[in-house]
Write a protein that holds these residues in place. Structure first.
Motif, short mmCIF file in Angstrom:
data_model
loop_
_atom_site.label_atom_id
_atom_site.label_comp_id
_atom_site.label_asym_id
_atom_site.label_seq_id
_atom_site.Cartn_x
_atom_site.Cartn_y
_atom_site.Cartn_z
N TYR A 1 -4.87 -2.02 -3.46
CA TYR A 1 -5.57 -1.69 -2.20
C TYR A 1 -5.94 -0.20 -2.17
CZ TYR A 1 -3.31 -6.09 -0.76
OH TYR A 1 -2.87 -7.37 -0.67
N ASP B 1 -2.00 -0.94 8.50
CA ASP B 1 -1.15 -0.21 7.55
C ASP B 1 -1.04 1.25 7.97
OD1 ASP B 1 -2.47 -2.49 6.06
OD2 ASP B 1 -1.06 -1.86 4.51
N TYR C 1 -11.38 -3.46 -6.05
CA TYR C 1 -11.07 -4.34 -4.92
C TYR C 1 -12.29 -5.19 -4.58
CZ TYR C 1 -9.84 -5.98 -0.26
OH TYR C 1 -9.58 -6.78 0.83
N GLN D 1 -8.35 -5.56 12.79
CA GLN D 1 -6.98 -5.92 12.40
C GLN D 1 -6.05 -5.72 13.60
OE1 GLN D 1 -5.63 -3.90 8.80
NE2 GLN D 1 -5.28 -5.86 7.81
N TRP E 1 -8.38 -12.65 7.93
CA TRP E 1 -8.05 -11.27 7.56
C TRP E 1 -7.79 -10.41 8.79
CZ3 TRP E 1 -12.38 -10.75 3.29
CH2 TRP E 1 -11.91 -11.31 2.09
N ASP F 1 -3.21 -13.18 6.05
CA ASP F 1 -4.40 -13.79 5.44
C ASP F 1 -4.35 -15.30 5.21
OD1 ASP F 1 -4.35 -11.03 5.21
OD2 ASP F 1 -5.31 -10.99 3.26
N ARG G 1 -0.63 -15.02 -4.42
CA ARG G 1 -1.82 -14.65 -3.63
C ARG G 1 -2.49 -15.89 -3.04
NH1 ARG G 1 -2.96 -9.59 -2.26
NH2 ARG G 1 -5.10 -10.30 -2.13
N TYR H 1 -10.33 -18.10 -0.71
CA TYR H 1 -11.23 -16.94 -0.86
C TYR H 1 -12.68 -17.32 -0.59
CZ TYR H 1 -8.86 -12.62 -1.81
OH TYR H 1 -8.15 -11.45 -1.63
N TRP I 1 1.59 -14.99 2.80
CA TRP I 1 2.00 -15.20 4.19
C TRP I 1 2.47 -16.63 4.44
CZ3 TRP I 1 2.80 -11.21 7.42
CH2 TRP I 1 2.22 -9.98 7.09
N TRP J 1 8.10 -9.91 5.24
CA TRP J 1 7.32 -8.66 5.29
C TRP J 1 8.08 -7.68 6.19
CZ3 TRP J 1 2.12 -8.04 3.28
CH2 TRP J 1 1.64 -9.17 2.61
N GLU K 1 5.63 -5.14 -1.62
CA GLU K 1 4.72 -5.53 -0.53
C GLU K 1 5.38 -6.62 0.32
OE1 GLU K 1 0.94 -6.96 -1.95
OE2 GLU K 1 0.03 -7.00 0.05
N TRP L 1 3.62 0.92 3.75
CA TRP L 1 4.20 0.57 5.05
C TRP L 1 5.62 0.04 4.91
CZ3 TRP L 1 0.42 -3.66 7.46
CH2 TRP L 1 0.43 -4.83 6.67
C1 9YW Z 1 -6.27 -8.40 1.18
C2 9YW Z 1 -3.13 -4.00 3.06
C3 9YW Z 1 -3.45 -5.40 3.52
C4 9YW Z 1 -2.73 -5.76 4.84
C5 9YW Z 1 -2.85 -7.25 5.15
C6 9YW Z 1 -2.45 -8.05 3.96
C7 9YW Z 1 -3.31 -7.66 2.75
C8 9YW Z 1 -5.64 -7.42 2.06
O1 9YW Z 1 -3.10 -6.29 2.48
O2 9YW Z 1 -4.65 -7.95 2.97
O3 9YW Z 1 -7.23 -8.08 0.46
O4 9YW Z 1 -5.83 -9.54 1.14
O5 9YW Z 1 -2.53 -9.43 4.20
O6 9YW Z 1 -2.07 -7.56 6.27
O7 9YW Z 1 -3.23 -5.00 5.87
O8 9YW Z 1 -1.76 -3.82 2.92
#
Ligand code: 9YW
Length: 419
Positions: free
Chosen positions: A29, A36, A81, A101, A158, A163, A196, A202, A349, A354, A392, A409
């Protein structure tokens, strides 16, 4: 031990600090994420108050003219990304995504203000942030609660921050995949694909992005046009808590209009939360607005609801519900009930723990007097760190660390718990 863990957590924050914002983790990320940032600011505040304020300021500096605060800010180009700025195509000078968010910034600003040692700096920063955060809250009720129910809908998974939660499965059946342009995922090259979301999910995520993009990211149209409209109790609890906290902060700063408006939003929201309560599940549930029905999915969204100032009896029931979950896992709080058929302890999730969610649940329970459960959750957070580092997320049964490592975080929550 404690001091050593705090130092390790600080090192994670420093590693991911890009000067005026932090990235959630290196590689996976590479940009600024909305919730975050707000939660990470809490960690910075313990050793660098100015830096904590900067984190929230940078986030709010990218607020849209209509009040929305986007979920990603693409400060620097990085093709590691997907989906990047070209897919979102929101037309912003500094590119951002086009959805939002969980609005945790109001809560964070108040907490940092209350604990601040530099009172003058805190007053100056909070006074400047107050109207911006309030505008974001008002944006939610204007655009995501068109019927004035007191609760807001998310229009993309999202937005929830959760997610691939089981909560969205049924609603996702209504999201088509035709017309989705070919794409290459990047997340699965940084993290284990088994941890994932799936390719099928997706495609639906991207279908929604393309749909909103085709409507020019006009928020007055997106809610009604979306086949995905979910009232998530966790998300609403964060919004309600932030409205309530902003009201208190505004009172302290003598901003009486913002205080009154924020309090009214929070009060209406708390009353409306009752419509999401399920006696059968012993927790709150999501409401699917498109089919007007509660979603019978025992996930952490309905437990995170404890972050809002909910009635005492509801907090007590949630605490009891967590005790039941504890019978089937080793580390609280699993993001989905381990006894449910969809539970997957490693997949994002759909089961893992978390720390940020734990922190918010614990904080809410503490407020309602459920201190034993609040402490137990915090203890589990620290046990996870000891065993598996600053991951994470974690398998709630084995503590296997999942997703990205050296996670901002997660580290910030450790500092919060230990300080
Ligand atoms: C993604 C960054 C983010 C969090 C989300 C988490 C994930 C991003 O990562 O989403 O591309 O899937 O689900 O809560 O903000 O840590």
């Amino acid at each position: 031990m404690t001091q050593e863990m705090i130092e390790q957590a600080k090192a994670v924050l420093r590693r991911n600090d890009r000067g005026s914002y932090t990235v959630p983790t290196h590689g996976l990320y590479p940009f600024q994420w909305n919730w975050d940032s707000a939660l990470s600011a809490l960690g910075f505040a313990h050793f660098d108050e100015a830096r904590a304020w900067t984190e929230i300021e940078t986030l709010l500096a990218h607020q849209w003219e209509d009040g929305m605060v986007p979920h990603i800010i693409f400060h620097e180009l990085d093709d590691g990304y997907f989906p990047g700025p070209d897919v979102w195509s929101t037309g912003r000078k500094v590119p951002t995504s086009g959805i939002t968010q969980p609005p945790v910034a109001g809560f964070a600003a108040r907490r940092i203000f209350d604990r601040a040692e530099d009172k003058a700096l805190a007053a100056e920063k909070a006074r400047a942030l107050l109207p911006r955060i309030h505008a974001w809250h008002q944006w939610f009720f204007a655009n995501r609660d068109p019927q004035g129910t007191g609760l807001v809908a998310i229009i993309h998974p999202w937005e929830s921050g959760r997610d691939n939660s089981v909560d969205w499965d049924a609603a996702f059946e209504r999201v088509p995949t035709d017309g989705v342009l070919p794409f290459t995922r990047r997340d699965t090259s940084h993290a284990n694909p088994a941890h994932r979301p799936t390719d099928e999910q997706y495609k639906r995520y991207i279908w929604l992005v393309q749909k909103f993009r085709s409507l020019g990211w006009d928020n007055s149209k997106l809610h009604d046009a979306s086949p995905f409209q979910i009232v998530d109790p966790g998300f609403n609890a964060i919004l309600i808590r932030s409205c309530a906290d902003l009201a208190d902060l505004a009172d302290t700063l003598g901003e009486t209009t913002i205080a009154a408006q924020s309090r009214a939003l929070a009060d209406k929201g708390i009353a409306a939360m009752e419509s999401l309560w399920s006696d059968a599940q012993g927790q709150y549930l999501c409401h699917d607005r498109v089919v007007d029905a509660l979603v019978e999915s025992p996930s952490i969204g309905g437990i995170l609801a404890a972050f809002a100032p909910i009635p005492q009896n509801r907090a007590k029931a949630i605490s009891a519900r967590i005790s039941v979950l504890a019978e089937n896992c080793t580390f609280l709080v699993p993001s989905h009930d381990p006894t449910a058929p969809e539970f997957d302890g490693l997949r994002y999730w759909r089961g893992p723990v978390w720390l940020i969610v734990n922190y918010m649940i614990s904080d809410g329970l503490e407020h309602c007097g459920e201190t034993a459960m609040a402490d137990r959750i915090n203890t589990d957070c620290l046990r996870l760190i000891e065993k598996s580092g600053f991951a994470e997320y974690y398998d709630p049964i084995t503590a296997e660390p999942c997703g990205g490592d050296q996670f901002t975080w997660t580290a910030a929550m450790v500092i919060e718990i230990l300080k």
